[in-house]
Design a protein around this motif. Sequence first.
Motif, PDB file in Angstrom:
ATOM      1  N   LEU A  61      44.298  48.364  40.058  1.00 51.23           N
ATOM      2  CA  LEU A  61      44.858  48.952  41.274  1.00 51.23           C
ATOM      3  C   LEU A  61      43.842  48.927  42.412  1.00 51.23           C
ATOM      4  CD1 LEU A  61      46.680  51.958  39.601  1.00 51.23           C
ATOM      5  CD2 LEU A  61      47.800  50.014  40.732  1.00 51.23           C
ATOM      6  N   ALA A  62      42.602  49.281  42.115  1.00 49.09           N
ATOM      7  CA  ALA A  62      41.560  49.281  43.147  1.00 49.09           C
ATOM      8  C   ALA A  62      41.281  47.873  43.651  1.00 49.09           C
ATOM      9  CB  ALA A  62      40.282  49.917  42.599  1.00 49.09           C
ATOM     10  N   ALA A  63      41.267  46.909  42.753  1.00 49.91           N
ATOM     11  CA  ALA A  63      41.029  45.521  43.160  1.00 49.91           C
ATOM     12  C   ALA A  63      42.145  45.021  44.064  1.00 49.91           C
ATOM     13  CB  ALA A  63      40.896  44.632  41.927  1.00 49.91           C
ATOM     14  N   ASP A  64      43.380  45.366  43.745  1.00 49.80           N
ATOM     15  CA  ASP A  64      44.499  44.944  44.582  1.00 49.80           C
ATOM     16  C   ASP A  64      44.406  45.577  45.965  1.00 49.80           C
ATOM     17  OD1 ASP A  64      47.010  43.517  44.979  1.00 49.80           O
ATOM     18  OD2 ASP A  64      47.929  45.515  45.032  1.00 49.80           O
ATOM     19  N   ASN A  65      44.086  46.857  46.019  1.00 49.57           N
ATOM     20  CA  ASN A  65      43.933  47.528  47.311  1.00 49.57           C
ATOM     21  C   ASN A  65      42.802  46.892  48.116  1.00 49.57           C
ATOM     22  OD1 ASN A  65      45.956  49.283  46.544  1.00 49.57           O
ATOM     23  ND2 ASN A  65      44.541  50.866  45.871  1.00 49.57           N
ATOM     24  N   GLY A  66      41.683  46.630  47.477  1.00 51.34           N
ATOM     25  CA  GLY A  66      40.554  46.005  48.150  1.00 51.34           C
ATOM     26  C   GLY A  66      40.876  44.618  48.652  1.00 51.34           C
ATOM     27  N   ARG A  67      41.603  43.856  47.854  1.00 54.25           N
ATOM     28  CA  ARG A  67      42.005  42.505  48.254  1.00 54.25           C
ATOM     29  C   ARG A  67      42.866  42.546  49.497  1.00 54.25           C
ATOM     30  NH1 ARG A  67      46.478  40.161  48.074  1.00 54.25           N
ATOM     31  NH2 ARG A  67      47.422  41.651  46.651  1.00 54.25           N
ATOM     32  N   ARG A  68      43.803  43.482  49.528  1.00 58.57           N
ATOM     33  CA  ARG A  68      44.702  43.586  50.673  1.00 58.57           C
ATOM     34  C   ARG A  68      43.965  44.001  51.940  1.00 58.57           C
ATOM     35  NH1 ARG A  68      50.031  46.789  49.004  1.00 58.57           N
ATOM     36  NH2 ARG A  68      50.406  46.386  51.214  1.00 58.57           N
ATOM     37  N   VAL A  69      43.041  44.930  51.812  1.00 60.92           N
ATOM     38  CA  VAL A  69      42.267  45.355  52.977  1.00 60.92           C
ATOM     39  C   VAL A  69      41.367  44.203  53.443  1.00 60.92           C
ATOM     40  CG1 VAL A  69      40.475  46.941  53.794  1.00 60.92           C
ATOM     41  CG2 VAL A  69      42.402  47.817  52.450  1.00 60.92           C
ATOM     42  N   ALA A  70      40.750  43.491  52.506  1.00 65.11           N
ATOM     43  CA  ALA A  70      39.901  42.349  52.865  1.00 65.11           C
ATOM     44  C   ALA A  70      40.699  41.242  53.556  1.00 65.11           C
ATOM     45  CB  ALA A  70      39.207  41.801  51.616  1.00 65.11           C
ATOM     46  N   ALA A  71      41.990  41.168  53.229  1.00 65.54           N
ATOM     47  CA  ALA A  71      42.859  40.158  53.836  1.00 65.54           C
ATOM     48  C   ALA A  71      43.354  40.577  55.220  1.00 65.54           C
ATOM     49  CB  ALA A  71      44.040  39.852  52.928  1.00 65.54           C
ATOM     50  N   GLY A  72      42.995  41.791  55.661  1.00 68.43           N
ATOM     51  CA  GLY A  72      43.318  42.197  57.015  1.00 68.43           C
ATOM     52  C   GLY A  72      44.263  43.365  57.175  1.00 68.43           C
ATOM     53  N   GLU A  73      44.840  43.867  56.067  1.00 65.44           N
ATOM     54  CA  GLU A  73      45.707  45.039  56.172  1.00 65.44           C
ATOM     55  C   GLU A  73      44.843  46.286  56.352  1.00 65.44           C
ATOM     56  OE1 GLU A  73      49.274  45.341  53.583  1.00 65.44           O
ATOM     57  OE2 GLU A  73      48.391  43.597  52.582  1.00 65.44           O
ATOM     58  N   THR A  74      45.360  47.249  57.066  1.00 66.45           N
ATOM     59  CA  THR A  74      44.628  48.510  57.219  1.00 66.45           C
ATOM     60  C   THR A  74      44.887  49.389  55.992  1.00 66.45           C
ATOM     61  OG1 THR A  74      46.425  49.720  58.294  1.00 66.45           O
ATOM     62  CG2 THR A  74      44.965  48.417  59.730  1.00 66.45           C
ATOM     63  N   ALA A 129      50.189  51.364  47.557  1.00 67.59           N
ATOM     64  CA  ALA A 129      49.185  51.759  46.567  1.00 67.59           C
ATOM     65  C   ALA A 129      49.647  52.968  45.777  1.00 67.59           C
ATOM     66  CB  ALA A 129      47.849  52.037  47.258  1.00 67.59           C
ATOM     67  N   VAL A 130      50.225  53.936  46.456  1.00 61.75           N
ATOM     68  CA  VAL A 130      50.743  55.132  45.774  1.00 61.75           C
ATOM     69  C   VAL A 130      51.864  54.745  44.812  1.00 61.75           C
ATOM     70  CG1 VAL A 130      51.976  57.322  46.094  1.00 61.75           C
ATOM     71  CG2 VAL A 130      50.052  56.740  47.582  1.00 61.75           C
ATOM     72  N   ALA A 131      52.790  53.922  45.282  1.00 66.21           N
ATOM     73  CA  ALA A 131      53.911  53.503  44.428  1.00 66.21           C
ATOM     74  C   ALA A 131      53.413  52.717  43.218  1.00 66.21           C
ATOM     75  CB  ALA A 131      54.904  52.673  45.236  1.00 66.21           C
ATOM     76  N   ALA A 132      52.463  51.808  43.430  1.00 68.58           N
ATOM     77  CA  ALA A 132      51.928  51.015  42.324  1.00 68.58           C
ATOM     78  C   ALA A 132      51.197  51.891  41.318  1.00 68.58           C
ATOM     79  CB  ALA A 132      50.998  49.934  42.861  1.00 68.58           C
ATOM     80  N   THR A 133      50.457  52.882  41.816  1.00 72.72           N
ATOM     81  CA  THR A 133      49.732  53.795  40.933  1.00 72.72           C
ATOM     82  C   THR A 133      50.686  54.616  40.077  1.00 72.72           C
ATOM     83  OG1 THR A 133      47.892  53.918  42.487  1.00 72.72           O
ATOM     84  CG2 THR A 133      48.076  55.705  40.882  1.00 72.72           C
ATOM     85  N   GLU A 134      51.714  55.166  40.703  1.00 69.99           N
ATOM     86  CA  GLU A 134      52.695  55.958  39.950  1.00 69.99           C
ATOM     87  C   GLU A 134      53.386  55.095  38.900  1.00 69.99           C
ATOM     88  OE1 GLU A 134      55.088  57.540  43.116  1.00 69.99           O
ATOM     89  OE2 GLU A 134      53.702  59.188  43.492  1.00 69.99           O
ATOM     90  N   HIS A 135      53.765  53.886  39.284  1.00 73.48           N
ATOM     91  CA  HIS A 135      54.438  52.975  38.346  1.00 73.48           C
ATOM     92  C   HIS A 135      53.514  52.613  37.178  1.00 73.48           C
ATOM     93  CE1 HIS A 135      57.051  49.796  36.903  1.00 73.48           C
ATOM     94  NE2 HIS A 135      56.036  48.971  36.963  1.00 73.48           N
ATOM     95  N   ALA A 136      52.280  52.253  37.495  1.00 78.49           N
ATOM     96  CA  ALA A 136      51.343  51.824  36.454  1.00 78.49           C
ATOM     97  C   ALA A 136      51.055  52.934  35.448  1.00 78.49           C
ATOM     98  CB  ALA A 136      50.042  51.340  37.099  1.00 78.49           C
ATOM     99  N   PHE A 137      50.820  54.134  35.947  1.00 76.62           N
ATOM    100  CA  PHE A 137      50.493  55.213  35.017  1.00 76.62           C
ATOM    101  C   PHE A 137      51.717  55.719  34.263  1.00 76.62           C
ATOM    102  CE2 PHE A 137      46.488  55.154  37.329  1.00 76.62           C
ATOM    103  CZ  PHE A 137      45.605  55.206  36.252  1.00 76.62           C
ATOM    104  N   ARG A 138      52.919  55.553  34.829  1.00 79.07           N
ATOM    105  CA  ARG A 138      54.138  55.834  34.056  1.00 79.07           C
ATOM    106  C   ARG A 138      54.236  54.860  32.887  1.00 79.07           C
ATOM    107  NH1 ARG A 138      56.808  56.835  38.897  1.00 79.07           N
ATOM    108  NH2 ARG A 138      57.468  54.667  38.969  1.00 79.07           N
TER     109      ARG A 138
END
Length: 64
Positions: free
Chosen positions: A14-27, A35-44
Amino acid sequence: MLIATQLLAVQDILAADNGRRVAAGETPDEVYPDAVAATEHAFRMVERGLGDLLRRPGDSTSST
């Protein structure tokens, strides 16, 4: 140990995906809702995979 490894792997992915997206230019504000949705889904998914393994005796809370 296996459970800790699974939890850390999910966190790392999850952290790597967030970092990749920010590095690609997203705020961070743009990434946050996904990120919140992915985290909730992953831990479910982890919770469902573990099932009743960590349930305390007498705990009637359902994991589904």
